[in-house]
Motif scaffolding. Structure first.
Motif, PDB file in Angstrom:
ATOM      1  N   ASP A  93      -7.043  16.022 -73.732  1.00  0.00           N
ATOM      2  CA  ASP A  93      -8.460  16.351 -73.564  1.00  0.00           C
ATOM      3  C   ASP A  93      -8.623  17.767 -73.015  1.00  0.00           C
ATOM      4  OD1 ASP A  93      -9.335  13.938 -74.555  1.00  0.00           O
ATOM      5  OD2 ASP A  93      -9.633  13.004 -72.566  1.00  0.00           O
ATOM      6  N   LYS A  94      -7.761  18.131 -72.040  1.00  0.00           N
ATOM      7  CA  LYS A  94      -7.809  19.483 -71.478  1.00  0.00           C
ATOM      8  C   LYS A  94      -7.454  20.505 -72.550  1.00  0.00           C
ATOM      9  CE  LYS A  94      -6.759  18.332 -66.677  1.00  0.00           C
ATOM     10  NZ  LYS A  94      -5.748  18.397 -65.606  1.00  0.00           N
ATOM     11  N   GLU A  95      -6.429  20.187 -73.322  1.00  0.00           N
ATOM     12  CA  GLU A  95      -5.997  21.109 -74.372  1.00  0.00           C
ATOM     13  C   GLU A  95      -7.100  21.285 -75.420  1.00  0.00           C
ATOM     14  OE1 GLU A  95      -2.440  21.320 -77.659  1.00  0.00           O
ATOM     15  OE2 GLU A  95      -1.964  20.469 -75.696  1.00  0.00           O
ATOM     16  N   ILE A  96      -7.759  20.209 -75.779  1.00  0.00           N
ATOM     17  CA  ILE A  96      -8.863  20.283 -76.748  1.00  0.00           C
ATOM     18  C   ILE A  96      -9.990  21.153 -76.196  1.00  0.00           C
ATOM     19  CG2 ILE A  96     -10.725  18.930 -77.814  1.00  0.00           C
ATOM     20  CD1 ILE A  96      -8.631  16.667 -78.164  1.00  0.00           C
ATOM     21  N   ALA A  97     -10.305  20.957 -74.918  1.00  0.00           N
ATOM     22  CA  ALA A  97     -11.353  21.766 -74.289  1.00  0.00           C
ATOM     23  C   ALA A  97     -10.980  23.244 -74.318  1.00  0.00           C
ATOM     24  CB  ALA A  97     -11.606  21.288 -72.866  1.00  0.00           C
TER      25      ALA A  97
END
Length: 157
Positions: free
Chosen positions: A114-118
């Motif tokens: 999720d952090k990487e997608i953000a």
């Protein structure tokens, strides 16, 4: 109620008290399964009608009815002894522990993704106006790689 009938009813009542009906109901997925389960539970909860031996004595005759009553009263319902659960309980418990560990790993990985997608979405928005220095601030390993290539006079061809 006759002796054997009473025994059967008592065994059924005791057995039904040991069943986690609500726990089992939570595991059902389809509506058809829920209906079948409700039918099973109702059948299990109902006490059997006592046999009216006198009614049958009048219609059939006392000798035959007494023979059936004696056979009915002699019925012995064996007590269920669970030999399977003790064998599989440790295996099941180990799988539950393994499942919880996998769940935690999965949650951590999901959080990381999720952090990487953000970050990628943020980069996508800023990429058209970003300078090389701003990009290298976020990716110092690439700056080091490019600096090494320039220092070693390697231009990619």
């Amino acid at each position: 109620m006759s002796g054997a009938g009473k025994k059967i009813a008592d065994v059924a009542v005791k057995a039904s008290k040991g069943i986690d009906w609500d726990g089992m109901a939570k595991l059902l997925v389809t509506e058809e399964a829920r209906k079948e389960f409700a039918t099973l539970r109702r059948a299990f909860d109902e006490e059997p009608e006592p046999i009216d031996w006198e009614y049958y004595r009048k219609g059939i005759g006392p000798r035959l009815v007494d023979m059936y009553k004696e056979a009915y009263d002699s019925i012995q319902i064996p007590k269920f002894v669970d030999t399977v659960t003790p064998q599989y309980k440790p295996k099941f418990d180990a799988l539950v522990v393994e499942l919880k560990e996998a769940e935690q790993k999965s949650l951590k990985e999901s959080e990381r993704l999720d952090k990487e997608i953000a970050e990628v979405q943020e980069m996508k928005l800023k990429i058209s106006t970003m300078t090389a220095n701003e990009y290298f601030e976020k990716h110092p390993e690439l700056k080091k790689k490019f600096d090494d290539e320039i220092r070693n006079d390697y231009w990619g061809y």
